[in-house]
Design a protein around this motif. Structure first.
Motif, PDB file in Angstrom:
ATOM      1  N   ILE A 161       0.818  -1.155   0.174  1.00 34.03           N
ATOM      2  CA  ILE A 161      -0.045   0.056  -0.070  1.00 34.03           C
ATOM      3  C   ILE A 161       0.654   1.436  -0.025  1.00 34.03           C
ATOM      4  O   ILE A 161       0.738   2.145  -0.778  1.00 34.03           O
ATOM      5  N   LEU A 162       1.910   1.484   0.786  1.00 35.17           N
ATOM      6  CA  LEU A 162       2.446   2.699   1.158  1.00 35.17           C
ATOM      7  C   LEU A 162       3.133   3.098  -0.272  1.00 35.17           C
ATOM      8  O   LEU A 162       3.233   4.152  -0.533  1.00 35.17           O
ATOM      9  N   PRO A 163       3.857   2.367  -1.019  1.00 34.24           N
ATOM     10  CA  PRO A 163       4.740   2.821  -2.212  1.00 34.24           C
ATOM     11  C   PRO A 163       3.685   3.348  -3.177  1.00 34.24           C
ATOM     12  O   PRO A 163       3.736   4.460  -3.648  1.00 34.24           O
ATOM     13  N   LEU A 183       0.990  10.486  -3.925  1.00 35.29           N
ATOM     14  CA  LEU A 183       0.961  12.017  -3.363  1.00 35.29           C
ATOM     15  C   LEU A 183       1.914  12.927  -3.636  1.00 35.29           C
ATOM     16  O   LEU A 183       1.790  13.995  -3.829  1.00 35.29           O
ATOM     17  N   VAL A 184       3.142  12.198  -4.135  1.00 28.68           N
ATOM     18  CA  VAL A 184       4.465  13.334  -4.504  1.00 28.68           C
ATOM     19  C   VAL A 184       3.997  14.045  -5.530  1.00 28.68           C
ATOM     20  O   VAL A 184       4.141  15.047  -5.519  1.00 28.68           O
ATOM     21  N   PRO A 185       3.327  13.282  -6.674  1.00 28.52           N
ATOM     22  CA  PRO A 185       3.085  14.437  -7.841  1.00 28.52           C
ATOM     23  C   PRO A 185       1.913  15.491  -7.374  1.00 28.52           C
ATOM     24  O   PRO A 185       1.937  16.579  -7.938  1.00 28.52           O
ATOM     25  N   LEU A 186       1.048  15.105  -6.395  1.00 30.48           N
ATOM     26  CA  LEU A 186      -0.181  15.934  -6.290  1.00 30.48           C
ATOM     27  C   LEU A 186       0.213  16.928  -5.188  1.00 30.48           C
ATOM     28  O   LEU A 186      -0.216  18.031  -5.559  1.00 30.48           O
ATOM     29  N   ILE A 187       0.880  16.741  -4.251  1.00 30.28           N
ATOM     30  CA  ILE A 187       1.417  17.817  -3.164  1.00 30.28           C
ATOM     31  C   ILE A 187       2.754  17.777  -2.951  1.00 30.28           C
ATOM     32  O   ILE A 187       3.282  18.907  -2.238  1.00 30.28           O
ATOM     33  N   GLY A 188       3.544  17.208  -3.826  1.00 35.11           N
ATOM     34  CA  GLY A 188       5.026  17.482  -3.429  1.00 35.11           C
ATOM     35  C   GLY A 188       5.714  16.437  -2.398  1.00 35.11           C
ATOM     36  O   GLY A 188       4.954  16.120  -1.623  1.00 35.11           O
TER      37      GLY A 188
END
Length: 100
Positions: free
Chosen positions: A35-37, A43-48
């Motif tokens: 789940i975590l990866p 999340l990284v592309p959405l919020i940095g």
């Protein structure tokens, strides 16, 4: 070592259904690996990446810490013992939650 601690705690806490308890506890690490990866890559592309780290820290402080506190604030006894399901178990020391 957290995986080792979880499995050791489950093995010491439960007496009669130790195998089932350890099997359930061992699902945590593979579930996190699955789940975590995916969550992080989303999340990284959405919020940095910095905000993702901040969000992870906030989840641990504001969600996980209170849950851990609520689950460990009072000592409990295992639900099943060897006598409950008539299994021959040699005399063993019964561990309290704080000792585990």
């Amino acid at each position: 070592m957290l995986t080792h601690i979880a499995l050791t705690a489950m093995g010491r806490w439960f007496e009669a259904r130790r195998g089932r308890a350890v099997a359930i506890a061992s699902f945590g690490f593979p579930a996190a690996e699955a789940i975590l990866p995916l969550l992080i890559v989303t999340l990284v592309p959405l919020i940095g990446w910095r905000t993702t780290w901040l969000a992870a820290a906030c989840v641990m402080v504001f969600a996980a810490a209170p849950v851990f506190y609520l689950l460990t604030r009072r000592d409990r006894t295992p639900k099943y013992s060897a006598e409950d399901i008539a299994i021959e178990v040699p005399d063993r020391r019964h561990w309290t939650a704080s000792e585990v």
